[in-house]
Design an enzyme around this catalytic site. Structure first.
Site, PDB file in Angstrom:
ATOM      1  N   HIS A  17       6.201  39.148  27.555  1.00  0.00           N
ATOM      2  CA  HIS A  17       6.029  38.381  28.885  1.00  0.00           C
ATOM      3  C   HIS A  17       7.131  38.519  29.650  1.00  0.00           C
ATOM      4  O   HIS A  17       7.358  38.449  30.881  1.00  0.00           O
ATOM      5  CB  HIS A  17       6.148  36.836  28.418  1.00  0.00           C
ATOM      6  CG  HIS A  17       4.860  36.325  27.769  1.00  0.00           C
ATOM      7  ND1 HIS A  17       4.867  35.699  26.395  1.00  0.00           N
ATOM      8  CD2 HIS A  17       3.593  36.425  28.102  1.00  0.00           C
ATOM      9  CE1 HIS A  17       3.436  35.462  26.143  1.00  0.00           C
ATOM     10  NE2 HIS A  17       2.659  36.070  27.041  1.00  0.00           N
ATOM     11  N   ARG A  90      -2.223  44.707  28.482  1.00  0.00           N
ATOM     12  CA  ARG A  90      -1.690  45.326  26.968  1.00  0.00           C
ATOM     13  C   ARG A  90      -2.749  46.438  26.722  1.00  0.00           C
ATOM     14  O   ARG A  90      -2.567  47.565  26.348  1.00  0.00           O
ATOM     15  CB  ARG A  90      -1.833  44.377  25.988  1.00  0.00           C
ATOM     16  CG  ARG A  90      -0.805  43.508  26.071  1.00  0.00           C
ATOM     17  CD  ARG A  90      -0.800  42.453  24.846  1.00  0.00           C
ATOM     18  NE  ARG A  90      -2.122  41.837  24.904  1.00  0.00           N
ATOM     19  CZ  ARG A  90      -2.339  40.489  24.324  1.00  0.00           C
ATOM     20  NH1 ARG A  90      -1.430  39.906  23.690  1.00  0.00           N
ATOM     21  NH2 ARG A  90      -3.584  40.056  24.571  1.00  0.00           N
TER      22      ARG A  90
END
Length: 169
Positions: A17, A90
């Site tokens: 993050h 991702r």
């Protein structure tokens, strides 16, 4: 002025993050990190705790604001006068879900665009779920979350009685 929202539950915030936040805030004038209060889920940390941790780990980034929200993301974007949503990817499995969400958001509010950033390779495997599991078993969190977050995770696991690692006899 280009204002963007990077939304998520951040339960807890990870280095993945942080990577997206640091890279995003270089692209836009102001980045609002939207902390989702999803009443359908049972998060480990309260919204207030997640906001506090995010403020701590983004304190050195002057154009980043942390704001809790609930409801539709496009409504939040409209309230914040943001026309850009930033999402991290991702893996290919993230893409399918994120594509559907961005198309739905665009249908709901055509003025809001979504921009995808691929996660840096060293964080491509990392998720909050994995971090919570490692914490629950007393594993070393230093490679996955900032120190302040690791401290809060350990405290939370000990209070909730979820720390399953072996205690010395």
């Amino acid at each position: 002025m280009l204002r963007a929202i990077y939304p998520g539950s951040f339960d807890p915030v990870t280095y993945g993050h942080c990577d997206i936040i640091q890279r995003s805030c270089k692209i836009v004038d102001e980045l609002i990190v939207g902390v989702l209060n999803n009443k359908a889920k049972m998060p480990l940390f309260s919204v207030e705790e997640r906001v506090k941790m995010l403020k701590e780990v983004t304190g050195s980034l002057p154009n980043v604001r942390i704001v809790p929200f609930d409801g539709l993301l496009v409504d939040f974007a409209f309230r914040m006068d943001a026309r850009l949503i930033i999402r991290g990817l991702r893996a290919i499995t993230d893409f399918e879900y994120e594509l559907q969400m961005s198309q739905t958001n665009h249908k709901l509010e055509p003025k809001v665009e979504t921009m995808f950033l691929t996660t840096s390779i060293q964080y491509s495997y990392l998720s909050s779920t994995t971090v919570r599991e490692i914490a629950a078993f007393g594993g070393d969190l230093s490679q996955f979350v900032p120190e302040a977050v690791a401290v809060e995770l350990k405290k939370k696991m000990n209070t909730k009685g979820e720390c399953n690692h072996e205690q010395p006899h």
